[in-house]
Scaffold this motif. Structure first.
Motif, PDB file in Angstrom:
ATOM      1  N   VAL A 159     -11.943   2.402  14.847  1.00  0.00           N
ATOM      2  CA  VAL A 159     -12.353   1.145  13.740  1.00  0.00           C
ATOM      3  C   VAL A 159     -11.796   0.040  13.817  1.00  0.00           C
ATOM      4  CG1 VAL A 159     -12.478   0.791  11.304  1.00  0.00           C
ATOM      5  CG2 VAL A 159     -12.484   3.200  12.120  1.00  0.00           C
ATOM      6  N   LEU A 160     -12.251  -1.145  14.143  1.00  0.00           N
ATOM      7  CA  LEU A 160     -11.854  -2.309  14.490  1.00  0.00           C
ATOM      8  C   LEU A 160     -12.301  -3.108  13.035  1.00  0.00           C
ATOM      9  CD1 LEU A 160     -10.815  -4.766  16.307  1.00  0.00           C
ATOM     10  CD2 LEU A 160     -13.002  -5.195  16.956  1.00  0.00           C
ATOM     11  N   PHE A 161     -10.944  -3.837  12.474  1.00  0.00           N
ATOM     12  CA  PHE A 161     -11.162  -4.509  11.080  1.00  0.00           C
ATOM     13  C   PHE A 161     -10.573  -5.690  11.004  1.00  0.00           C
ATOM     14  CE2 PHE A 161      -7.664  -1.384  10.941  1.00  0.00           C
ATOM     15  CZ  PHE A 161      -6.577  -2.337  10.602  1.00  0.00           C
ATOM     16  N   GLY A 162     -10.917  -6.634  10.334  1.00  0.00           N
ATOM     17  CA  GLY A 162     -10.206  -7.680  10.055  1.00  0.00           C
ATOM     18  C   GLY A 162      -9.541  -7.167   8.707  1.00  0.00           C
ATOM     19  N   ALA A 163      -8.200  -7.870   8.364  1.00  0.00           N
ATOM     20  CA  ALA A 163      -7.554  -7.471   7.259  1.00  0.00           C
ATOM     21  C   ALA A 163      -6.891  -8.493   6.650  1.00  0.00           C
ATOM     22  CB  ALA A 163      -6.039  -6.551   7.723  1.00  0.00           C
ATOM     23  N   PRO A 164      -6.823  -8.288   5.169  1.00  0.00           N
ATOM     24  CA  PRO A 164      -6.162  -9.374   4.333  1.00  0.00           C
ATOM     25  C   PRO A 164      -4.700  -9.024   4.081  1.00  0.00           C
ATOM     26  CG  PRO A 164      -7.163  -7.730   2.892  1.00  0.00           C
ATOM     27  CD  PRO A 164      -7.341  -7.281   4.384  1.00  0.00           C
ATOM     28  N   GLU A 165      -4.075 -10.323   3.901  1.00  0.00           N
ATOM     29  CA  GLU A 165      -2.539  -9.947   3.444  1.00  0.00           C
ATOM     30  C   GLU A 165      -2.728  -9.276   1.939  1.00  0.00           C
ATOM     31  OE1 GLU A 165       0.202 -11.075   5.016  1.00  0.00           O
ATOM     32  OE2 GLU A 165      -1.205 -11.466   6.600  1.00  0.00           O
ATOM     33  N   LYS A 166      -1.620  -8.193   1.658  1.00  0.00           N
ATOM     34  CA  LYS A 166      -1.530  -7.709   0.563  1.00  0.00           C
ATOM     35  C   LYS A 166      -0.817  -8.736  -0.325  1.00  0.00           C
ATOM     36  CE  LYS A 166      -0.977  -2.940   2.163  1.00  0.00           C
ATOM     37  NZ  LYS A 166      -0.252  -1.795   2.215  1.00  0.00           N
ATOM     38  N   THR A 167      -1.505  -8.907  -1.374  1.00  0.00           N
ATOM     39  CA  THR A 167      -1.029  -9.714  -2.312  1.00  0.00           C
ATOM     40  C   THR A 167      -0.803  -9.068  -3.704  1.00  0.00           C
ATOM     41  OG1 THR A 167      -3.139 -10.530  -3.177  1.00  0.00           O
ATOM     42  CG2 THR A 167      -2.211 -11.867  -1.529  1.00  0.00           C
ATOM     43  N   ALA A 168      -0.124  -9.559  -4.644  1.00  0.00           N
ATOM     44  CA  ALA A 168       0.092  -8.905  -6.173  1.00  0.00           C
ATOM     45  C   ALA A 168      -1.224  -8.485  -6.694  1.00  0.00           C
ATOM     46  CB  ALA A 168       0.904  -9.773  -7.074  1.00  0.00           C
ATOM     47  N   GLU A 169      -2.229  -9.488  -6.647  1.00  0.00           N
ATOM     48  CA  GLU A 169      -3.456  -9.350  -7.188  1.00  0.00           C
ATOM     49  C   GLU A 169      -4.377  -8.325  -6.622  1.00  0.00           C
ATOM     50  OE1 GLU A 169      -2.370 -12.314  -6.143  1.00  0.00           O
ATOM     51  OE2 GLU A 169      -2.237 -13.777  -7.708  1.00  0.00           O
ATOM     52  N   LEU A 170      -4.400  -8.411  -5.137  1.00  0.00           N
ATOM     53  CA  LEU A 170      -5.453  -7.418  -4.498  1.00  0.00           C
ATOM     54  C   LEU A 170      -4.412  -5.791  -4.760  1.00  0.00           C
ATOM     55  CD1 LEU A 170      -7.570  -6.603  -2.579  1.00  0.00           C
ATOM     56  CD2 LEU A 170      -5.830  -7.076  -0.600  1.00  0.00           C
ATOM     57  N   LEU A 171      -3.231  -5.720  -4.787  1.00  0.00           N
ATOM     58  CA  LEU A 171      -2.503  -4.361  -5.154  1.00  0.00           C
ATOM     59  C   LEU A 171      -2.736  -4.089  -6.460  1.00  0.00           C
ATOM     60  CD1 LEU A 171       0.679  -5.064  -3.105  1.00  0.00           C
ATOM     61  CD2 LEU A 171      -1.188  -3.462  -2.582  1.00  0.00           C
ATOM     62  N   ALA A 172      -2.897  -5.023  -7.493  1.00  0.00           N
ATOM     63  CA  ALA A 172      -3.243  -4.810  -8.774  1.00  0.00           C
ATOM     64  C   ALA A 172      -4.523  -4.246  -8.976  1.00  0.00           C
ATOM     65  CB  ALA A 172      -2.806  -5.923  -9.831  1.00  0.00           C
ATOM     66  N   LEU A 173      -5.605  -4.610  -8.372  1.00  0.00           N
ATOM     67  CA  LEU A 173      -6.881  -4.433  -8.478  1.00  0.00           C
ATOM     68  C   LEU A 173      -7.039  -2.979  -7.964  1.00  0.00           C
ATOM     69  CD1 LEU A 173      -9.909  -4.974  -8.981  1.00  0.00           C
ATOM     70  CD2 LEU A 173     -10.103  -5.989  -6.612  1.00  0.00           C
ATOM     71  N   HIS A 174      -6.155  -2.566  -6.718  1.00  0.00           N
ATOM     72  CA  HIS A 174      -6.426  -1.407  -6.184  1.00  0.00           C
ATOM     73  C   HIS A 174      -5.868  -0.286  -6.986  1.00  0.00           C
ATOM     74  CE1 HIS A 174      -4.507   1.734  -3.601  1.00  0.00           C
ATOM     75  NE2 HIS A 174      -5.939   2.137  -3.096  1.00  0.00           N
ATOM     76  N   GLY A 175      -4.533  -0.524  -7.454  1.00  0.00           N
ATOM     77  CA  GLY A 175      -3.982   0.343  -8.388  1.00  0.00           C
ATOM     78  C   GLY A 175      -4.518   0.661  -9.585  1.00  0.00           C
ATOM     79  N   PHE A 176      -5.322  -0.217 -10.267  1.00  0.00           N
ATOM     80  CA  PHE A 176      -6.334  -0.147 -11.417  1.00  0.00           C
ATOM     81  C   PHE A 176      -7.558   0.872 -10.719  1.00  0.00           C
ATOM     82  CE2 PHE A 176      -9.583  -0.966 -14.106  1.00  0.00           C
ATOM     83  CZ  PHE A 176      -8.840  -1.150 -15.543  1.00  0.00           C
ATOM     84  N   CYS A 177      -8.050   0.663  -9.941  1.00  0.00           N
ATOM     85  CA  CYS A 177      -9.114   1.261  -9.294  1.00  0.00           C
ATOM     86  C   CYS A 177      -8.756   2.759  -8.683  1.00  0.00           C
ATOM     87  CB  CYS A 177     -10.034   0.774  -8.366  1.00  0.00           C
ATOM     88  SG  CYS A 177     -10.737  -0.838  -8.891  1.00  0.00           S
ATOM     89  N   GLU A 178      -7.639   3.059  -8.339  1.00  0.00           N
ATOM     90  CA  GLU A 178      -7.065   4.328  -7.841  1.00  0.00           C
ATOM     91  C   GLU A 178      -5.917   4.412  -8.134  1.00  0.00           C
ATOM     92  OE1 GLU A 178      -7.889   6.336  -3.544  1.00  0.00           O
ATOM     93  OE2 GLU A 178      -6.740   4.968  -3.460  1.00  0.00           O
ATOM     94  N   PRO A 179      -5.541   5.039  -9.546  1.00  0.00           N
ATOM     95  CA  PRO A 179      -4.311   5.156 -10.158  1.00  0.00           C
ATOM     96  C   PRO A 179      -3.475   6.345  -9.697  1.00  0.00           C
ATOM     97  CG  PRO A 179      -6.013   5.574 -11.734  1.00  0.00           C
ATOM     98  CD  PRO A 179      -6.768   5.133 -10.388  1.00  0.00           C
ATOM     99  N   HIS A 180      -4.324   7.248  -8.844  1.00  0.00           N
ATOM    100  CA  HIS A 180      -3.348   8.227  -8.234  1.00  0.00           C
ATOM    101  C   HIS A 180      -3.747   8.436  -6.668  1.00  0.00           C
ATOM    102  CE1 HIS A 180      -2.512   9.583 -12.276  1.00  0.00           C
ATOM    103  NE2 HIS A 180      -3.963   9.402 -12.524  1.00  0.00           N
ATOM    104  N   PRO A 181      -3.043   7.515  -5.953  1.00  0.00           N
ATOM    105  CA  PRO A 181      -3.444   7.352  -4.504  1.00  0.00           C
ATOM    106  C   PRO A 181      -2.941   8.745  -3.731  1.00  0.00           C
ATOM    107  CG  PRO A 181      -1.741   5.930  -5.012  1.00  0.00           C
ATOM    108  CD  PRO A 181      -2.230   6.412  -6.203  1.00  0.00           C
ATOM    109  N   SER A 182      -3.601   9.056  -2.598  1.00  0.00           N
ATOM    110  CA  SER A 182      -2.995  10.250  -2.028  1.00  0.00           C
ATOM    111  C   SER A 182      -1.988   9.905  -1.014  1.00  0.00           C
ATOM    112  CB  SER A 182      -4.086  10.641  -1.066  1.00  0.00           C
ATOM    113  OG  SER A 182      -3.648  11.756  -0.211  1.00  0.00           O
ATOM    114  N   PRO A 183      -0.873  10.217  -1.260  1.00  0.00           N
ATOM    115  CA  PRO A 183       0.336  10.302  -0.380  1.00  0.00           C
ATOM    116  C   PRO A 183      -0.119  10.740   1.248  1.00  0.00           C
ATOM    117  CG  PRO A 183       0.770  12.265  -1.528  1.00  0.00           C
ATOM    118  CD  PRO A 183      -0.406  11.697  -2.094  1.00  0.00           C
TER     119      PRO A 183
END
Length: 170
Positions: A86-110
């Motif tokens: 997989v070849l990808f473009g990646a964004p910087e992790k910002t507080a807003e992006l991490l908050a959206l991810h955390g809201f949408c996946e409150p129990h991420p897989s370790p």
């Protein structure tokens, strides 16, 4: 093949779509096509769900769309996931992006930590590695905007719904 899972995605704005499509077109002209899902907008996957959670995933998407403003994302670099398919473009992790991810996946897989990315090419490692110099000729960092959430089932691809992020005053 029967559907296997659901994915909640953060779709990028039209200008970002055009820019990333131009990257893929350059790869395509160089002979790289890949096996990525055709027809999906360029996006950052936020969370996956089992098929039996379709209703709750759709409700979560709707709630997140009401809670979050559009989010700027700086697509600053490219990367390759191990084992090189997989070849990808990646964004910087910002507080807003991490908050959206955390809201949408409150129990991420370790076992599968989240790496925000926009897939550009899925292929065999030899093809992905050969594609990197071609991508670097057209890649330049930019700031786009997450404007919409999008829920799909996969394989085959079935769009379940989409919601624009709220533009709250305030």
């Amino acid at each position: 093949m029967a559907e296997q899972f659901l994915t909640l995605m953060a779709d990028l704005d039209g200008g970002s779509q055009e820019r990333m499509a131009s990257w893929y077109e350059a790869l395509n002209r160089a002979g790289f096509t890949g096996t990525q899902t055709p027809g999906l907008p360029y996006h950052i996957s936020l969370a996956s769900f089992p098929l039996n959670e379709e209703d709750s995933a759709a409700q979560l998407m709707e709630k997140a769309a009401r809670e979050f403003d559009p989010i700027p994302v700086h697509i600053s670099h490219i990367g390759i996931f191990s084992p090189g398919k997989v070849l990808f473009g990646a964004p910087e992790k910002t507080a807003e992006l991490l908050a959206l991810h955390g809201f949408c996946e409150p129990h991420p897989s370790p076992d599968r930590p989240w790496t925000p990315h926009v897939t550009l090419l899925i292929d065999e490692p030899e093809a992905v590695c050969a594609a990197v110099p071609h991508l670097l000729r057209t890649f330049s960092p930019f700031v786009g905007t997450i404007e919409r959430l999008h829920l799909c089932a996969f394989w085959p691809t079935r769009e379940i719904g989409a919601e624009r992020l709220a533009r709250r005053q305030g």
